[in-house]
Design a protein around this motif. Structure first.
Motif, PDB file in Angstrom:
ATOM      1  N   ALA A 151     -30.545  13.163-146.760  1.00  0.00           N
ATOM      2  CA  ALA A 151     -31.309  12.283-145.868  1.00  0.00           C
ATOM      3  C   ALA A 151     -30.450  11.038-145.659  1.00  0.00           C
ATOM      4  O   ALA A 151     -29.517  10.801-146.428  1.00  0.00           O
ATOM      5  CB  ALA A 151     -32.653  11.924-146.488  1.00  0.00           C
ATOM      6  N   ALA A 152     -30.738  10.246-144.628  1.00  0.00           N
ATOM      7  CA  ALA A 152     -29.883   9.082-144.371  1.00  0.00           C
ATOM      8  C   ALA A 152     -30.620   7.981-143.621  1.00  0.00           C
ATOM      9  O   ALA A 152     -31.500   8.243-142.806  1.00  0.00           O
ATOM     10  CB  ALA A 152     -28.643   9.487-143.585  1.00  0.00           C
ATOM     11  N   VAL A 153     -30.208   6.744-143.942  1.00  0.00           N
ATOM     12  CA  VAL A 153     -30.598   5.552-143.198  1.00  0.00           C
ATOM     13  C   VAL A 153     -29.287   4.905-142.761  1.00  0.00           C
ATOM     14  O   VAL A 153     -28.488   4.498-143.600  1.00  0.00           O
ATOM     15  CB  VAL A 153     -31.412   4.567-144.066  1.00  0.00           C
ATOM     16  CG1 VAL A 153     -31.705   3.288-143.290  1.00  0.00           C
ATOM     17  CG2 VAL A 153     -32.699   5.207-144.559  1.00  0.00           C
ATOM     18  N   ILE A 154     -29.065   4.840-141.449  1.00  0.00           N
ATOM     19  CA  ILE A 154     -27.824   4.295-140.917  1.00  0.00           C
ATOM     20  C   ILE A 154     -28.138   2.984-140.200  1.00  0.00           C
ATOM     21  O   ILE A 154     -28.851   2.971-139.205  1.00  0.00           O
ATOM     22  CB  ILE A 154     -27.137   5.281-139.938  1.00  0.00           C
ATOM     23  CG1 ILE A 154     -26.973   6.672-140.558  1.00  0.00           C
ATOM     24  CG2 ILE A 154     -25.811   4.710-139.450  1.00  0.00           C
ATOM     25  CD1 ILE A 154     -26.110   6.727-141.783  1.00  0.00           C
ATOM     26  N   ALA A 155     -27.600   1.889-140.729  1.00  0.00           N
ATOM     27  CA  ALA A 155     -27.758   0.578-140.096  1.00  0.00           C
ATOM     28  C   ALA A 155     -26.395   0.015-139.701  1.00  0.00           C
ATOM     29  O   ALA A 155     -26.321  -0.925-138.925  1.00  0.00           O
ATOM     30  CB  ALA A 155     -28.469  -0.387-141.036  1.00  0.00           C
ATOM     31  N   GLY A 156     -25.321   0.588-140.239  1.00  0.00           N
ATOM     32  CA  GLY A 156     -23.963   0.139-139.949  1.00  0.00           C
ATOM     33  C   GLY A 156     -23.260   1.090-138.991  1.00  0.00           C
ATOM     34  O   GLY A 156     -23.884   1.636-138.089  1.00  0.00           O
ATOM     35  N   HIS A 157     -21.961   1.319-139.235  1.00  0.00           N
ATOM     36  CA  HIS A 157     -21.142   2.146-138.349  1.00  0.00           C
ATOM     37  C   HIS A 157     -20.739   3.442-139.046  1.00  0.00           C
ATOM     38  O   HIS A 157     -20.358   3.422-140.222  1.00  0.00           O
ATOM     39  CB  HIS A 157     -19.871   1.398-137.959  1.00  0.00           C
ATOM     40  CG  HIS A 157     -20.128   0.219-137.072  1.00  0.00           C
ATOM     41  ND1 HIS A 157     -19.465   0.017-135.904  1.00  0.00           N
ATOM     42  CD2 HIS A 157     -20.989  -0.825-137.174  1.00  0.00           C
ATOM     43  CE1 HIS A 157     -19.891  -1.088-135.325  1.00  0.00           C
ATOM     44  NE2 HIS A 157     -20.830  -1.610-136.099  1.00  0.00           N
ATOM     45  N   VAL A 158     -20.777   4.532-138.298  1.00  0.00           N
ATOM     46  CA  VAL A 158     -20.248   5.816-138.753  1.00  0.00           C
ATOM     47  C   VAL A 158     -19.332   6.323-137.658  1.00  0.00           C
ATOM     48  O   VAL A 158     -19.742   6.453-136.505  1.00  0.00           O
ATOM     49  CB  VAL A 158     -21.368   6.851-139.029  1.00  0.00           C
ATOM     50  CG1 VAL A 158     -20.765   8.209-139.378  1.00  0.00           C
ATOM     51  CG2 VAL A 158     -22.283   6.372-140.145  1.00  0.00           C
ATOM     52  N   THR A 159     -18.070   6.573-138.023  1.00  0.00           N
ATOM     53  CA  THR A 159     -17.105   7.153-137.095  1.00  0.00           C
ATOM     54  C   THR A 159     -16.766   8.531-137.639  1.00  0.00           C
ATOM     55  O   THR A 159     -15.979   8.656-138.587  1.00  0.00           O
ATOM     56  CB  THR A 159     -15.837   6.288-136.982  1.00  0.00           C
ATOM     57  OG1 THR A 159     -16.216   4.962-136.598  1.00  0.00           O
ATOM     58  CG2 THR A 159     -14.875   6.856-135.962  1.00  0.00           C
TER      59      THR A 159
END
Length: 101
Positions: A70-78
């Motif tokens: 599972a994930a919570v993304i608030a920043g950057h993913v490249t």
């Protein structure tokens, strides 16, 4: 009298194990594998296999493909992001890659 617990909306409200933490200003290069929750506030360069929830904080950057429960993304993913269960994306998040959830 029965007490009821308020419903928990955020994914990380349900995390009970101590997370692996990469603090702000930290940098990790290489393949990251973890059996439980991971919180990234710094930079990761490399692929990841997270068998728990992943949190990429505001100001954090993950560069590489990552698979998480599972994930919570608030920043950057490249890179490509693959999530088996719930995915939360913050309004300021930036994801440059394919997303599967």
């Amino acid at each position: 009298m029965a007490t009821t617990e308020a419903p928990r909306r955020r994914l990380f409200d349900r995390v009970s194990a101590a997370p692996t933490l990469l603090g702000a200003g930290s940098r990790f290069e290489g393949r990251l594998a973890a059996e439980g929750p991971v919180v990234v506030a710094g930079t990761v360069i490399g692929d990841g296999e997270i068998r728990g929830p992943l949190s990429v904080a505001v100001g954090a950057h993950w560069q590489g493909d990552v698979h998480a429960q599972a994930a919570v993304i608030a920043g950057h993913v490249t890179g490509n992001l693959s999530v088996d269960e719930k995915l939360e994306i913050g309004k300021g998040a930036v994801i440059r890659g394919n997303v599967r959830a």
